[in-house]
Enzyme design. Sequence first.
Site, PDB file in Angstrom:
ATOM      1  N   SER A 142       1.939  -3.973   5.678  1.00  0.00           N
ATOM      2  CA  SER A 142       2.837  -5.118   5.831  1.00  0.00           C
ATOM      3  C   SER A 142       3.744  -4.861   7.024  1.00  0.00           C
ATOM      4  O   SER A 142       4.075  -3.705   7.333  1.00  0.00           O
ATOM      5  CB  SER A 142       3.705  -5.283   4.584  1.00  0.00           C
ATOM      6  OG  SER A 142       4.759  -6.207   4.830  1.00  0.00           O
ATOM      7  N   TYR A 156       9.250  -1.682  -1.512  1.00  0.00           N
ATOM      8  CA  TYR A 156       7.997  -2.305  -1.051  1.00  0.00           C
ATOM      9  C   TYR A 156       7.669  -1.838   0.371  1.00  0.00           C
ATOM     10  O   TYR A 156       6.536  -1.426   0.658  1.00  0.00           O
ATOM     11  CB  TYR A 156       8.151  -3.827  -1.084  1.00  0.00           C
ATOM     12  CG  TYR A 156       6.988  -4.579  -0.481  1.00  0.00           C
ATOM     13  CD1 TYR A 156       5.795  -4.732  -1.178  1.00  0.00           C
ATOM     14  CD2 TYR A 156       7.084  -5.139   0.800  1.00  0.00           C
ATOM     15  CE1 TYR A 156       4.728  -5.429  -0.616  1.00  0.00           C
ATOM     16  CE2 TYR A 156       6.027  -5.836   1.361  1.00  0.00           C
ATOM     17  CZ  TYR A 156       4.844  -5.979   0.653  1.00  0.00           C
ATOM     18  OH  TYR A 156       3.785  -6.661   1.214  1.00  0.00           O
TER      19      TYR A 156
END
Length: 251
Positions: A142, A156
């Site tokens: 990501s 995350y």
Amino acid sequence: MPDVMIVTGGSRGIGAATAILGAKAGYAVVVNYASNRDAADDVVATIEADGGTAIAVKGDVGVEADIVAIFKAADELGALKALVNNAGIVAEAADVADYDLARLERIFRINVIGSFLCAREAVKRMSTKRGGAGGAIVNLSSAAAKLGAGGSRVDYAATKGAIDTFTVGLAKEVAGEGISVTAVRPGIIETDIHASGGEPGRVAEMAASLPLKRPGTAEEVARAILWLASDEASYSTGAILDVSGARAILP
Ligand code: NAP
């Protein structure tokens, strides 16, 4: 026997788009899902309506026995050629000072350990040193890996930083075994993941601030994944491709 592609979390979002494009590219696709059977069945039906082959396989990538079962189901379909380590979760936005152990264990188990264990099963089958015919592993990182997500989801972002390092390290480890290991780093992509993190309006709110003034689509990420998994990317092992519409590109 057809070449098989496993897409973890293939029932929705980027995984669903990848499964559908994977079938168009000729793979027999294992559409893994965690709990949403209807969504997985819809992906399989879409693939079959287009003349492709796919099966839906339930399994939590945070549970080792489930991962082993997903790969056994794939073995029934044909020879594993591609693994897309796509399944991933976010938690609600919170400061690190307010995290509890359960939150951290859950996100690292699913996003990081799940990807390691799926890759382990894939390497066992693909490695030319172990009697396999080679293949490709594509991991979902990501843009958060570079941005850090301070003030909302550092956990995350850190799991995706781990995925970047895992990609580079495993690529080197299996380079002589016919296996390519790569990753994509998506930016803001329009999927359900934002609602699952408690922010259903996040994509719409952010759109105007993005370089392209719009979020990406799941299919735009899936196209990059399919290319990285293909023989067209034969010298790209170890690559981590930003698919972020110029978000999080460091100078
Ligand atoms: P999504 O729309 O929330 O879909 C998640 C998929 O993963 C669903 O198919 C879900 O299955 C499955 N899943 C969730 N937990 C699982 C588990 N424990 N075991 C197996 N499958 C599980 O997510 P997405 O936005 O497409 O994201 C896919 C990947 O891209 C993730 O790794 C995410 O971190 C990464 N990514 C996304 C974005 C973005 O903006 N969307 C940006 C950067 C990176 P069910 O349908 O059964 O729930």
